[in-house]
Design a protein around this motif. Structure first.
Motif, PDB file in Angstrom:
ATOM      1  N   THR A  65     -36.699  21.828  32.979  1.00  0.00           N
ATOM      2  CA  THR A  65     -37.097  20.608  31.960  1.00  0.00           C
ATOM      3  C   THR A  65     -36.477  19.455  32.659  1.00  0.00           C
ATOM      4  OG1 THR A  65     -36.818  19.688  29.911  1.00  0.00           O
ATOM      5  CG2 THR A  65     -34.848  20.852  30.805  1.00  0.00           C
ATOM      6  N   THR A  66     -36.918  18.356  32.216  1.00  0.00           N
ATOM      7  CA  THR A  66     -36.834  16.990  32.669  1.00  0.00           C
ATOM      8  C   THR A  66     -35.884  16.311  31.740  1.00  0.00           C
ATOM      9  OG1 THR A  66     -38.553  15.927  31.950  1.00  0.00           O
ATOM     10  CG2 THR A  66     -38.789  16.855  34.293  1.00  0.00           C
ATOM     11  N   ASP A  67     -35.460  16.710  30.516  1.00  0.00           N
ATOM     12  CA  ASP A  67     -34.785  16.007  29.805  1.00  0.00           C
ATOM     13  C   ASP A  67     -33.686  16.881  29.175  1.00  0.00           C
ATOM     14  OD1 ASP A  67     -33.637  14.634  27.558  1.00  0.00           O
ATOM     15  OD2 ASP A  67     -35.749  13.978  26.994  1.00  0.00           O
ATOM     16  N   TRP A  68     -32.425  16.328  29.222  1.00  0.00           N
ATOM     17  CA  TRP A  68     -31.188  17.177  29.042  1.00  0.00           C
ATOM     18  C   TRP A  68     -31.058  17.203  27.720  1.00  0.00           C
ATOM     19  CZ3 TRP A  68     -27.745  14.676  26.199  1.00  0.00           C
ATOM     20  CH2 TRP A  68     -27.468  13.213  26.285  1.00  0.00           C
ATOM     21  N   ARG A  69     -31.564  16.191  26.949  1.00  0.00           N
ATOM     22  CA  ARG A  69     -31.576  16.253  25.322  1.00  0.00           C
ATOM     23  C   ARG A  69     -32.298  17.397  24.849  1.00  0.00           C
ATOM     24  NH1 ARG A  69     -31.676  11.173  27.232  1.00  0.00           N
ATOM     25  NH2 ARG A  69     -29.945   9.804  26.546  1.00  0.00           N
ATOM     26  N   ASP A  70     -33.575  17.691  25.517  1.00  0.00           N
ATOM     27  CA  ASP A  70     -34.080  18.808  25.136  1.00  0.00           C
ATOM     28  C   ASP A  70     -33.543  20.274  25.415  1.00  0.00           C
ATOM     29  OD1 ASP A  70     -36.284  17.307  24.098  1.00  0.00           O
ATOM     30  OD2 ASP A  70     -37.587  17.617  26.191  1.00  0.00           O
ATOM     31  N   LEU A  71     -32.887  20.255  26.291  1.00  0.00           N
ATOM     32  CA  LEU A  71     -32.186  21.453  26.758  1.00  0.00           C
ATOM     33  C   LEU A  71     -31.077  21.768  25.790  1.00  0.00           C
ATOM     34  CD1 LEU A  71     -30.347  22.236  30.210  1.00  0.00           C
ATOM     35  CD2 LEU A  71     -29.038  22.254  28.226  1.00  0.00           C
ATOM     36  N   ILE A  72     -30.238  20.521  25.475  1.00  0.00           N
ATOM     37  CA  ILE A  72     -29.299  20.868  24.338  1.00  0.00           C
ATOM     38  C   ILE A  72     -30.036  21.074  22.876  1.00  0.00           C
ATOM     39  CG2 ILE A  72     -27.686  19.533  22.822  1.00  0.00           C
ATOM     40  CD1 ILE A  72     -26.790  17.975  25.654  1.00  0.00           C
ATOM     41  N   ALA A  73     -31.067  20.626  22.460  1.00  0.00           N
ATOM     42  CA  ALA A  73     -31.635  20.907  21.402  1.00  0.00           C
ATOM     43  C   ALA A  73     -32.196  22.313  21.260  1.00  0.00           C
ATOM     44  CB  ALA A  73     -32.681  19.830  21.071  1.00  0.00           C
ATOM     45  N   ARG A  74     -32.339  23.071  22.265  1.00  0.00           N
ATOM     46  CA  ARG A  74     -33.039  24.351  22.135  1.00  0.00           C
ATOM     47  C   ARG A  74     -31.966  25.473  21.511  1.00  0.00           C
ATOM     48  NH1 ARG A  74     -36.648  25.638  27.332  1.00  0.00           N
ATOM     49  NH2 ARG A  74     -36.008  27.705  26.857  1.00  0.00           N
ATOM     50  N   ASP A  75     -32.687  26.285  20.600  1.00  0.00           N
ATOM     51  CA  ASP A  75     -31.630  27.370  20.017  1.00  0.00           C
ATOM     52  C   ASP A  75     -31.533  28.320  21.086  1.00  0.00           C
ATOM     53  OD1 ASP A  75     -31.742  25.846  17.449  1.00  0.00           O
ATOM     54  OD2 ASP A  75     -33.673  26.853  16.732  1.00  0.00           O
ATOM     55  N   ALA A  99     -23.615  19.917  19.310  1.00  0.00           N
ATOM     56  CA  ALA A  99     -24.876  20.715  18.908  1.00  0.00           C
ATOM     57  C   ALA A  99     -24.122  22.446  19.072  1.00  0.00           C
ATOM     58  CB  ALA A  99     -25.809  20.676  20.055  1.00  0.00           C
ATOM     59  N   GLY A 100     -23.138  22.407  19.137  1.00  0.00           N
ATOM     60  CA  GLY A 100     -22.236  23.747  19.041  1.00  0.00           C
ATOM     61  C   GLY A 100     -22.377  24.469  20.185  1.00  0.00           C
ATOM     62  N   LYS A 101     -22.786  23.842  21.316  1.00  0.00           N
ATOM     63  CA  LYS A 101     -22.733  24.456  22.819  1.00  0.00           C
ATOM     64  C   LYS A 101     -21.466  24.633  23.392  1.00  0.00           C
ATOM     65  CE  LYS A 101     -27.286  24.187  21.956  1.00  0.00           C
ATOM     66  NZ  LYS A 101     -28.211  25.042  21.667  1.00  0.00           N
ATOM     67  N   HIS A 102     -21.326  25.964  24.045  1.00  0.00           N
ATOM     68  CA  HIS A 102     -20.013  25.929  24.952  1.00  0.00           C
ATOM     69  C   HIS A 102     -20.521  24.950  26.143  1.00  0.00           C
ATOM     70  CE1 HIS A 102     -18.934  29.240  22.446  1.00  0.00           C
ATOM     71  NE2 HIS A 102     -20.053  29.886  22.740  1.00  0.00           N
ATOM     72  N   VAL A 103     -19.259  24.223  26.903  1.00  0.00           N
ATOM     73  CA  VAL A 103     -19.446  23.396  27.869  1.00  0.00           C
ATOM     74  C   VAL A 103     -18.706  23.812  29.093  1.00  0.00           C
ATOM     75  CG1 VAL A 103     -19.589  21.031  28.486  1.00  0.00           C
ATOM     76  CG2 VAL A 103     -20.076  21.451  26.250  1.00  0.00           C
ATOM     77  N   LEU A 104     -19.044  23.720  30.293  1.00  0.00           N
ATOM     78  CA  LEU A 104     -18.429  23.749  31.391  1.00  0.00           C
ATOM     79  C   LEU A 104     -18.785  22.443  31.999  1.00  0.00           C
ATOM     80  CD1 LEU A 104     -16.798  24.775  33.799  1.00  0.00           C
ATOM     81  CD2 LEU A 104     -19.027  26.100  34.678  1.00  0.00           C
TER      82      LEU A 104
END
Length: 411
Positions: A65-75, A99-104
């Motif tokens: 994808t070209t938009d990191w916001r879309d990446l984060i929004a995905r379930d 958004a409840g994602k684990h982050v590295l």
């Protein structure tokens, strides 16, 4: 999000030098280690559609994808791996945690103390909801470094007296090397100090178990103007030779100001009064990736050299005088940290393995509900040291205390 069918679905932002290193590790980790969850390379993100599509195919990602916001929004994404320049770390990591994602997140954690404070606070809040985060100081995962820490913790060198750390490179010695993002303060935060100095700050604190409490520093920018780049990748770049100069009287490369340090040198105190010296430079001609750390104690010395990363130098002063001398320890035995999954003794590993070990520890921590290390709070503490070094240099090398990390995090 938590694991799904024993999988951690990873979305990575960035695909250049660190993106390639992280991708290699994500591809490898489950093929080497038996982990409680399988890392799945689900999605990679980059701004240029053509380049990120090529990166997805070349590096082994399922989609792009070209938009990191879309990446984060995905379930269907559980983990967000941030491999971008420092100016976007905070925005991406904060959104991912919310958004409840684990982050590295790659080091240094942020470009400013304020950003790092916000990230550490958000990580602490997310932690209460079972969301994990880690700052990517990969050199902690070199087996010889992990063994070095173990020797110090076991008291094998006695009371620590000196810490000596250098990280030397030479990739920008040529004044015609272009003005890449690592040479711009608004993108990188700082120069050699944050890029490679952060590594030796974290590594020495990790190995000794002590924090830097104060510094006296000097920084220098040797080349203050550089040609603008036509393109760059990793640590390589090309000059835009067709640009018109400012006077309009010739076709000379346009230039821009270097706004970061080329080298940083500082003395420091660690907890307990330990005396330390640090040097980070990208102008050490002939030194390609020369990181070296030596710890001197009352009973011995231990030293590590990244360019000989399978080895430790160990001096045991408790042995009879006639038998004393530096011992070369080849850290390739199955009982050495991380090595049981690799090759027979004596079969060495390399730089890329430190990232595989990093992913192993991260996946295991997330899958089992344990907080991984180094935490965002640890990343903040390194940021506070970087800030103290910068302030000291601006004040003519005056002694500058490092703000305690605990006072900087609003939990």
């Amino acid at each position: 999000m938590s694991t799904t069918d024993r999988q951690l679905r990873v979305g990575m932002v960035g695909y250049a030098f660190m993106g390639a290193a992280h991708s290699q590790a994500w591809r490898t980790v489950n093929r080497v280690y038996d982990l409680p969850a399988r890392a799945r390379m689900a999605l990679i993100c980059g701004r240029d559609a053509g380049k990120v599509a090529d990166a997805a195919d070349r590096l082994g990602w399922e989609a792009y994808t070209t938009d990191w916001r879309d990446l984060i929004a995905r379930d269907d994404i559980d983990v967000v791996d941030v491999c971008t320049p420092g100016d976007s770390h905070a925005e991406i990591a904060l959104a991912a945690l919310a958004a409840g994602k684990h982050v590295l997140c790659e080091k240094p954690l942020a470009n400013t103390v304020a950003e790092a404070r916000a990230m550490a606070a958000a990580a602490a809040t997310a932690q209460a909801a079972g969301v994990r985060s880690m700052c990517g100081f990969n050199y902690r995962r070199v087996p010889a470094v992990a063994m070095m820490r173990q020797l110090v913790a076991d008291g094998r060198i006695g009371v620590i007296r000196h810490v000596r750390a250098t990280y030397l490179q030479d990739w920008i010695v040529d004044p015609q090397f272009p003005l890449v993002w690592r040479l711009q303060k608004d993108r990188a935060g700082s120069g050699a100090l944050g890029d490679i100095g952060a590594h030796i700050i974290d590594l020495t604190q990790y190995v000794t178990g002590r924090r830097i409490t104060g510094v006296s520093a000097v920084t220098e920018t040797f080349v203050k103007e550089r040609p603008l780049p036509a393109g760059s990748s990793g640590l390589a770049a090309s000059v835009d030779g067709g640009a018109v100069d400012g006077n309009g009287d010739g076709r000379h490369p346009a230039t821009g100001a270097v706004t970061v340090d080329d080298a940083a040198v500082f003395v420091a105190r660690l907890d307990g009064g330990v005396l330390a010296t640090y040097e980070a430079s990208r102008f050490a001609t002939g030194r390609k990736n020369a990181l070296r750390v030596e710890i001197n104690g009352s009973l011995g010395t231990v030293a590590f050299d990244l360019e000989r990363l399978n080895e430790l130098e160990f001096y045991d002063a408790t042995r009879p005088a006639a038998e004393q001398g530096f011992t070369r320890i080849l850290v390739t035995e199955g009982e050495h940290p991380y090595m049981s999954a690799w090759w027979p003794p004596g079969h060495i590993i390399g730089y890329e393995h430190s990232f595989t070990h990093q992913m192993r520890d991260f996946v295991e921590a997330v899958a089992t509900g344990v907080d991984p290390a180094p935490s965002f709070a640890d990343g903040l503490q390194v940021q506070l040291v970087l800030d103290a070094v910068t302030r000291s240099a601006e004040l003519g090398s005056s002694w500058t205390e490092v703000e305690p990390a605990l006072t900087a995090v609003a939990v």
